[in-house]
Scaffold this motif. Structure first.
Motif, mmCIF file in Angstrom:
data_model
loop_
_atom_site.group_PDB
_atom_site.id
_atom_site.type_symbol
_atom_site.label_atom_id
_atom_site.label_comp_id
_atom_site.label_asym_id
_atom_site.label_seq_id
_atom_site.Cartn_x
_atom_site.Cartn_y
_atom_site.Cartn_z
ATOM 1 N N UNK A 19 0.938 -1.255 0.076
ATOM 2 C CA UNK A 19 -0.012 0.004 0.570
ATOM 3 C C UNK A 19 0.671 1.148 0.207
ATOM 4 N N UNK A 20 0.656 2.054 -1.160
ATOM 5 C CA UNK A 20 0.915 3.689 -0.791
ATOM 6 C C UNK A 20 1.358 4.268 0.463
ATOM 7 N N UNK A 21 1.917 4.805 1.380
ATOM 8 C CA UNK A 21 1.731 5.696 1.792
ATOM 9 C C UNK A 21 1.952 7.165 1.570
ATOM 10 N N UNK A 22 0.977 8.206 1.763
ATOM 11 C CA UNK A 22 1.379 9.424 1.399
ATOM 12 C C UNK A 22 1.453 10.211 2.544
ATOM 13 N N UNK A 23 1.958 11.131 2.582
ATOM 14 C CA UNK A 23 2.437 12.570 3.566
ATOM 15 C C UNK A 23 1.731 12.957 3.724
ATOM 16 N N UNK A 24 1.878 13.608 4.620
ATOM 17 C CA UNK A 24 0.995 15.479 4.972
ATOM 18 C C UNK A 24 0.589 16.230 3.682
ATOM 19 N N UNK A 25 1.636 16.268 2.994
ATOM 20 C CA UNK A 25 1.604 17.165 2.702
ATOM 21 C C UNK A 25 1.007 17.290 1.152
ATOM 22 N N UNK A 26 0.891 15.490 0.466
ATOM 23 C CA UNK A 26 -0.028 15.251 -0.258
ATOM 24 C C UNK A 26 -0.918 14.788 -0.342
ATOM 25 N N UNK A 27 -1.500 14.621 0.911
ATOM 26 C CA UNK A 27 -2.459 14.956 1.486
ATOM 27 C C UNK A 27 -3.706 16.348 0.938
ATOM 28 N N UNK A 28 -2.581 16.861 1.561
ATOM 29 C CA UNK A 28 -2.720 18.613 2.283
ATOM 30 C C UNK A 28 -3.655 18.691 0.402
ATOM 31 N N UNK A 29 -2.408 18.629 -0.551
ATOM 32 C CA UNK A 29 -2.228 19.170 -2.288
ATOM 33 C C UNK A 29 -3.710 18.835 -2.309
ATOM 34 N N UNK A 30 -4.108 17.175 -1.559
ATOM 35 C CA UNK A 30 -5.148 16.307 -2.237
ATOM 36 C C UNK A 30 -6.356 17.260 -1.730
ATOM 37 N N UNK A 31 -5.969 17.996 -0.581
ATOM 38 C CA UNK A 31 -7.769 18.879 -0.115
ATOM 39 C C UNK A 31 -8.081 20.248 -0.348
ATOM 40 N N UNK A 32 -6.103 20.782 -0.546
ATOM 41 C CA UNK A 32 -6.389 21.541 -1.954
ATOM 42 C C UNK A 32 -7.049 21.882 -3.397
ATOM 43 N N UNK A 33 -7.415 20.427 -3.712
ATOM 44 C CA UNK A 33 -7.515 20.540 -5.281
ATOM 45 C C UNK A 33 -6.272 20.983 -6.017
ATOM 46 N N UNK A 34 -5.177 20.064 -5.741
ATOM 47 C CA UNK A 34 -3.705 20.694 -6.619
ATOM 48 C C UNK A 34 -2.837 19.212 -6.958
ATOM 49 N N UNK A 35 -3.199 18.760 -6.625
ATOM 50 C CA UNK A 35 -2.454 16.940 -7.355
ATOM 51 C C UNK A 35 -3.197 16.864 -8.492
ATOM 52 N N UNK A 36 -2.310 16.103 -8.863
ATOM 53 C CA UNK A 36 -1.913 15.524 -10.360
ATOM 54 C C UNK A 36 -3.540 14.582 -9.918
ATOM 55 N N UNK A 37 -4.169 14.349 -11.694
ATOM 56 C CA UNK A 37 -5.202 13.730 -11.899
ATOM 57 C C UNK A 37 -4.192 11.924 -11.784
ATOM 58 N N UNK A 38 -3.009 11.212 -11.389
ATOM 59 C CA UNK A 38 -2.975 10.182 -10.730
ATOM 60 C C UNK A 38 -2.995 10.146 -9.323
ATOM 61 N N UNK A 39 -1.696 11.276 -9.100
ATOM 62 C CA UNK A 39 -2.195 11.350 -7.837
ATOM 63 C C UNK A 39 -3.515 11.421 -7.161
ATOM 64 N N UNK A 40 -4.560 11.628 -7.330
ATOM 65 C CA UNK A 40 -6.051 11.739 -6.882
ATOM 66 C C UNK A 40 -6.783 10.641 -6.935
ATOM 67 N N UNK A 41 -6.051 10.048 -8.023
ATOM 68 C CA UNK A 41 -7.104 8.350 -8.139
ATOM 69 C C UNK A 41 -5.886 7.203 -7.426
ATOM 70 N N UNK A 42 -5.506 8.062 -6.991
ATOM 71 C CA UNK A 42 -4.354 6.841 -5.982
ATOM 72 C C UNK A 42 -4.551 7.245 -4.794
ATOM 73 N N UNK A 43 -4.908 8.500 -4.316
ATOM 74 C CA UNK A 43 -5.406 8.782 -3.529
ATOM 75 C C UNK A 43 -6.754 8.746 -2.769
ATOM 76 N N UNK A 44 -7.514 8.406 -3.798
ATOM 77 C CA UNK A 44 -9.133 8.129 -3.853
ATOM 78 C C UNK A 44 -9.134 6.331 -3.259
#
Length: 77
Positions: A1-26
């Motif tokens: 399972x992929x581990x996500x950093x707090x920074x990556x989660x914040x980017x997700x919350x602020x809609x600043x993630x790449x589409x690939x990263x959004x998909x992986x986080x979801x």
């Protein structure tokens, strides 16, 4: 399972993630309850920050900017 950093989660919350990263986080959120908890904590913190009426002291802002400048210089060098 992929581990996500707090920074990556914040980017997700602020809609600043790449589409690939959004998909992986979801996908990870569907499978990992601890990740959902971390995201919930960050989301609640964002909401509390939105209602804060005070501005940070100038000294604090300058310290943050100086730190960012020093770290950027280290990355460049």
């Amino acid at each position: 399972m992929t581990k996500f950093t707090p920074e990556e989660l914040l980017q997700y919350l602020y809609a600043e993630s790449t589409p690939a990263q959004v998909s992986a986080i979801k996908k990870a959120l569907e499978e990992d309850w601890t990740l959902r908890e971390k995201l919930a904590v960050l989301s609640a913190s964002m909401q509390r920050l939105d209602i804060v009426q005070e501005s940070p002291r100038t000294e604090v802002v300058l310290n943050i900017l100086n730190y960012a400048r020093m770290t950027a210089e280290e990355v460049i060098n």
